[in-house]
Design an enzyme around this catalytic site. Structure first.
Site, PDB file in Angstrom:
ATOM      1  N   CYS A 160       0.841  -1.185   0.000  1.00 18.73           N
ATOM      2  CA  CYS A 160       0.000   0.000   0.000  1.00 18.73           C
ATOM      3  C   CYS A 160       0.884   1.245   0.000  1.00 18.73           C
ATOM      4  CB  CYS A 160      -0.909  -0.035   1.228  1.00 18.73           C
ATOM      5  SG  CYS A 160      -1.945   1.425   1.437  1.00 18.73           S
ATOM      6  N   CYS A 182      -4.460  -0.843   0.593  1.00 20.60           N
ATOM      7  CA  CYS A 182      -4.762  -2.004   1.428  1.00 20.60           C
ATOM      8  C   CYS A 182      -6.276  -2.192   1.540  1.00 20.60           C
ATOM      9  CB  CYS A 182      -4.132  -1.846   2.805  1.00 20.60           C
ATOM     10  SG  CYS A 182      -4.733  -0.408   3.720  1.00 20.60           S
ATOM     11  N   HIS A 239      -8.826   5.709  -1.456  1.00 19.56           N
ATOM     12  CA  HIS A 239      -8.405   6.117  -2.799  1.00 19.56           C
ATOM     13  C   HIS A 239      -9.599   6.171  -3.741  1.00 19.56           C
ATOM     14  CE1 HIS A 239      -5.936   6.386  -6.421  1.00 19.56           C
ATOM     15  NE2 HIS A 239      -6.678   5.419  -6.942  1.00 19.56           N
ATOM     16  N   CYS A 291      24.355  -6.845 -33.545  1.00 21.72           N
ATOM     17  CA  CYS A 291      25.480  -5.947 -33.817  1.00 21.72           C
ATOM     18  C   CYS A 291      24.943  -4.716 -34.536  1.00 21.72           C
ATOM     19  CB  CYS A 291      26.538  -6.652 -34.678  1.00 21.72           C
ATOM     20  SG  CYS A 291      27.890  -5.568 -35.207  1.00 21.72           S
ATOM     21  N   CYS A 322      26.850  -4.064 -38.220  1.00 21.65           N
ATOM     22  CA  CYS A 322      26.617  -4.840 -39.444  1.00 21.65           C
ATOM     23  C   CYS A 322      25.302  -5.600 -39.437  1.00 21.65           C
ATOM     24  CB  CYS A 322      27.769  -5.822 -39.676  1.00 21.65           C
ATOM     25  SG  CYS A 322      27.828  -7.170 -38.464  1.00 21.65           S
ATOM     26  N   HIS A 363      28.376 -16.410 -29.182  1.00 19.14           N
ATOM     27  CA  HIS A 363      28.615 -16.105 -30.591  1.00 19.14           C
ATOM     28  C   HIS A 363      28.614 -14.605 -30.852  1.00 19.14           C
ATOM     29  CE1 HIS A 363      27.230 -20.441 -31.485  1.00 19.14           C
ATOM     30  NE2 HIS A 363      28.547 -20.351 -31.657  1.00 19.14           N
ATOM     31  N   CYS A 422      21.811  -0.026   3.531  1.00 12.63           N
ATOM     32  CA  CYS A 422      21.964  -0.149   4.992  1.00 12.63           C
ATOM     33  C   CYS A 422      22.261   1.195   5.644  1.00 12.63           C
ATOM     34  CB  CYS A 422      23.054  -1.160   5.325  1.00 12.63           C
ATOM     35  SG  CYS A 422      24.650  -0.830   4.541  1.00 12.63           S
ATOM     36  N   HIS A 466      29.544  -1.803   5.434  1.00 16.25           N
ATOM     37  CA  HIS A 466      28.188  -2.080   5.912  1.00 16.25           C
ATOM     38  C   HIS A 466      27.890  -1.274   7.159  1.00 16.25           C
ATOM     39  CE1 HIS A 466      24.486  -4.274   6.315  1.00 16.25           C
ATOM     40  NE2 HIS A 466      24.820  -4.740   7.502  1.00 16.25           N
TER      41      HIS A 466
END
Length: 780
Positions: free
Chosen positions: A25, A49, A59, A186, A189, A207, A310, A734
């Site tokens: 929500c 909610c 809402h 590519c 080309c 490839h 963090c 951290h």
């Protein structure tokens, strides 16, 4: 009875540029995992909610949007018998939401209180679009990562071969094998090759890379990642890095591929990298291997790591532990603001977080994981994901809008500034006022003994921690002698001598300078700087700062103010040009090299009058300036102050990564010249800056009215919380928070907030060695 709203309302599937709030929500942290699920508006894609807070119904009433998709998610039962395999950057398992959850959906008209057929031709594509769209949090993470990408010379100078139409059949698989996913075109080309084997876990045969190596064609785009809005995975094989192609539409049109017709069918590299970053798990144990005790309840709710977030979580936990923040933002009895987009409203998101952290409603063990006999892990919380608040805080900021690790103290300063500038209608008050106090500086001429007192408002102090290495011990890293908090405060308030010319007696003997508290705050915020320089690179070190849990007095640091026996220095004329006396040794050295005096004086003035080397570098960079040989003209003090206080110039320097206090000081030192201010900043990296004119986070202008804070004694303070940091730089490593909480006893205990994990702390004294930000509360 048929719903009349379905026929009368125009519906469109969400575009990749639109935010879809289908996780939680926008006004509380109730989510799709609740028994009632989450309602997503079919018109604006707001998430509301369905439970007792009924934000979905709110809402509907305020926006007149009756149609909603209800999404309910239940976790598939998982038994953790062993830890997940360690993942590398390019080996990303393609686990989908369907692998982890069962999803139930229904479409409802909230006005008619009826359920609609979600498979109808009008609703089916909308429902499908919502379920497939990136969630708001994921979309913002992708944007943050993508803005780190830049273009390169190989894209800017790309020369495409003769234009031709690539048949649709040729776009279905690799030109060298039958792979139909992870295909790279590519742009030079038009060759189509599969990606590297590690990408996406789809068994690529590389490839595309082989083609680039053979032909030296550098730039390729991943077909499945192209959106009609122009975003796509673009890779430069010459740079061996992801890039941005601002002319992608034209480059694709060259091969008769129309950008607006493309549909994104595969995860981008950024999306896969985010998924990998969020998979980090670690154990919370004591030194003897025992699990730390998880805690649950009001004020004991964890915050998910959103990917290097963090620093944000640790600061928020400390702030919402303070009574001023709790009484301001945890007020369920007061209606939330009525706004069109709650996710973009700071007041709504701060109150949403207050309810989430302090109600205790979300602080419960994660029931999705069942610990087995082979996995004695104690279930922790899921944690709340403050993605909407993180987006708001970082919006428009060059650092906090990214997904990189940031300085937690800089985040605190930025957040305090945002809250200070926001509205606080009566009887609500600004919770950051409890941080504010007045610092008084005393200058005394060494010759005539006259004094001047100046005051500045601040909301925090920096303390430089003395560094004294202990003898090396084999097998251990650098160790430093412990210092006490009193030693750091003594250094902060110690008297020093500065070189200034006295406006009263004209003496150049200098002044003594000392800063003391004129008032004390309710909560004193202290940033401990533990930096050393190794090979010209700043490095953070862990110096133990000894701070006890018992209250202590700061009475000795209170300024006594102007005394009857003291005579004040005369006020300087506002229009007088500040005297500039070049450093004689540096001036002589520069002139000995052949530079004219005018040039030398300009260079020394521009670089802070420090040394010849810095000035010489400035000269080499300004040899072509048209006024390089003109005499140095210094603007009047009034003009200089106005130029220095120009918010646009401060903002400009802020965009370059300099803090507002440092930018303000540099502009004052260079009379508002931005270019010279940048050079001054680089030549004075350790200068804390000027806090005297900032109404934001670090200082404020002199107040004529009542002073903030209190000068009442005794000034007794007690450590309440700390933000600790592990790592060699404040921009890596951290962050965690330690907070004193009253749990099941009358004696407070230390609680560790480590992202979503909330546990009773183990060795707090050991963790205090890594303390970076302290919060001291004033106590009776």
């Amino acid at each position: 009875m048929a719903c009349p709203h379905l026929d009368s309302i125009s519906l469109r599937s969400p575009t990749p540029a639109q935010s879809v709030y289908r996780e939680d929500c926008t006004q509380c942290f109730d989510s799709v995992d609740e028994p009632e699920g989450l309602n997503v508006c079919l018109q604006c894609f707001n998430g509301g909610c369905v439970g007792v807070r009924a934000h979905s119904q709110l809402h509907h009433v305020t926006r007149n949007h009756p149609l909603a998709l209800n999404i309910r998610r239940t976790r598939k039962r998982v038994v953790k018998d062993e830890p997940p395999a360690k993942m590398t950057k390019l080996a990303i398992a393609a686990e989908t939401e369907a692998d982890r959850y069962d999803i139930t959906t229904s479409v409802r008209c909230l006005d008619c209180s009826t359920e609609l057929d979600k498979t109808s031709p009008k609703l089916a594509p909308i429902v499908d679009g919502i379920l497939k769209a990136n969630t708001f949090s994921r979309q913002e993470e992708v944007k943050a990562w993508e803005q780190e990408l830049t273009s390169c010379e190989h894209i800017l100078l790309l020369q495409q071969q003769e234009s031709r139409k690539i048949q649709s059949g040729d776009l279905g698989h690799c030109s060298k094998c039958d792979l139909k996913e992870n295909l790279w075109l590519c742009l030079e080309c038009g060759n189509l090759g599969c990606g590297r084997a590690q990408f996406g876990g789809v068994g690529g045969n590389s490839h595309g890379l082989a083609h680039a190596t053979e032909t030296k064609h550098a730039v390729a785009v991943k077909l499945g990642s192209i959106t009609p809005e122009g975003s796509a995975d673009v890779y430069c094989y010459q740079c061996d890095d992801e890039r941005v192609d601002s002319d992608l539409a034209a480059h694709l049109a060259h091969w008769d591929i129309i950008l607006s017709d493309q549909v994104k069918t595969e995860k981008s590299l950024t999306e896969m990298q985010i998924e990998q970053n969020l998979r980090w798990e670690f154990s919370m144990t004591t030194e003897d291997g025992k699990e730390l005790k998880p805690l649950f309840g009001p004020g004991l709710t964890g915050l998910k790591n959103l990917g290097n977030s963090c620093y944000l979580a640790s600061i928020l936990q400390c702030l919402y532990d303070l009574p001023a923040f709790q009484s301001r933002y945890n007020i369920p009895e007061v209606d939330l603001p009525i706004v069109d987009d709650p996710a973009q409203d700071l007041e709504t998101q701060l109150r949403k977080l207050g309810d989430g952290l302090l109600s205790g409603r979300y602080s419960k063990p994660d029931s999705d994981i069942i610990a087995s006999e082979n996995s004695p892990q104690i279930p922790h919380q899921k944690g709340l994901a403050p993605s909407m608040l993180k987006h708001l805080i970082g919006r428009g900021h060059p650092e906090f809008s990214t997904m990189r690790q940031q300085d937690a103290f800089e985040l605190l300063q930025h957040l305090v500034k945002l809250i200070t500038r926001s509205q606080h209608p009566a009887p609500l008050t600004d919770p950051t006022q409890q941080f504010r106090f007045v610092l008084e500086q005393r200058l005394q001429c060494l010759s005539c003994k006259k004094v001047r007192y100046t005051s500045t408002e601040q909301d925090s102090i920096f303390i430089d921690v003395p560094l004294e290495k202990l003898p090396a011990v084999e097998g251990e890293g650098d160790r430093y002698k412990p210092v006490t908090l009193k030693q750091c405060l003594d250094n902060f308030t110690t008297q020093e001598v500065v070189e200034l010319t006295c406006a009263s007696c004209g003496s150049k003997a200098g002044f003594t300078k000392r800063s003391l508290f004129k008032t004390f705050p309710t909560t004193l915020v202290v940033n401990a700087r533990k930096m050393t320089v190794e090979n010209w690179v700043p490095r953070k070190v862990d110096v133990p700062v000894l701070v006890g849990d018992e209250p202590f007095l700061l009475d000795e640091y209170l300024s006594s103010g102007l005394q009857p026996s003291e005579e004040t220095l005369p006020e300087e004329e506002a229009t007088a040009a500040p005297a500039f006396v070049p450093n004689e040794a540096a001036l002589d050295g520069l002139m000995a090299m052949g530079f004219p005096r005018n040039r030398c004086e300009k260079a020394l003035h521009a670089t802070g009058n420090s040394d010849a080397n810095a000035a010489m570098e400035w000269l080499f960079g300004h040899m072509e300036d048209p006024d390089i040989d003109e005499p140095l003209v210094i603007a009047s003090a009034a003009t200089g102050d106005n130029a220095a206080a120009d918010p646009e110039k401060i903002e400009m320097l802020g965009a370059m990564g300099f803090g507002a206090p440092q930018a303000r000081k540099a502009l004052k030192e260079t009379n508002g010249d931005v270019e010279r201010a940048v050079e001054w900043l680089f030549s004075h990296p350790d200068d804390q800056g000027d806090f005297g004119e900032d109404s934001g986070p670090s200082g404020g202008e002199k107040k004529e009215g009542a002073l903030v804070g209190s000068a009442d004694l005794p000034a007794r303070f007690q450590l309440q919380s700390i933000v600790c940091h592990k790592g060699t730089s404040i921009h890596t490593g951290h962050y965690v928070a330690f907070i004193r909480k009253l749990l099941d006893t009358t004696v407070p205990k230390w609680v560790l907030f480590n992202d979503e994990k909330v546990v009773e702390a183990g060795d707090v004294e050991e963790m205090k060695k890594t303390a970076y930000v302290y919060f001291f509360n004033r106590v009776n």
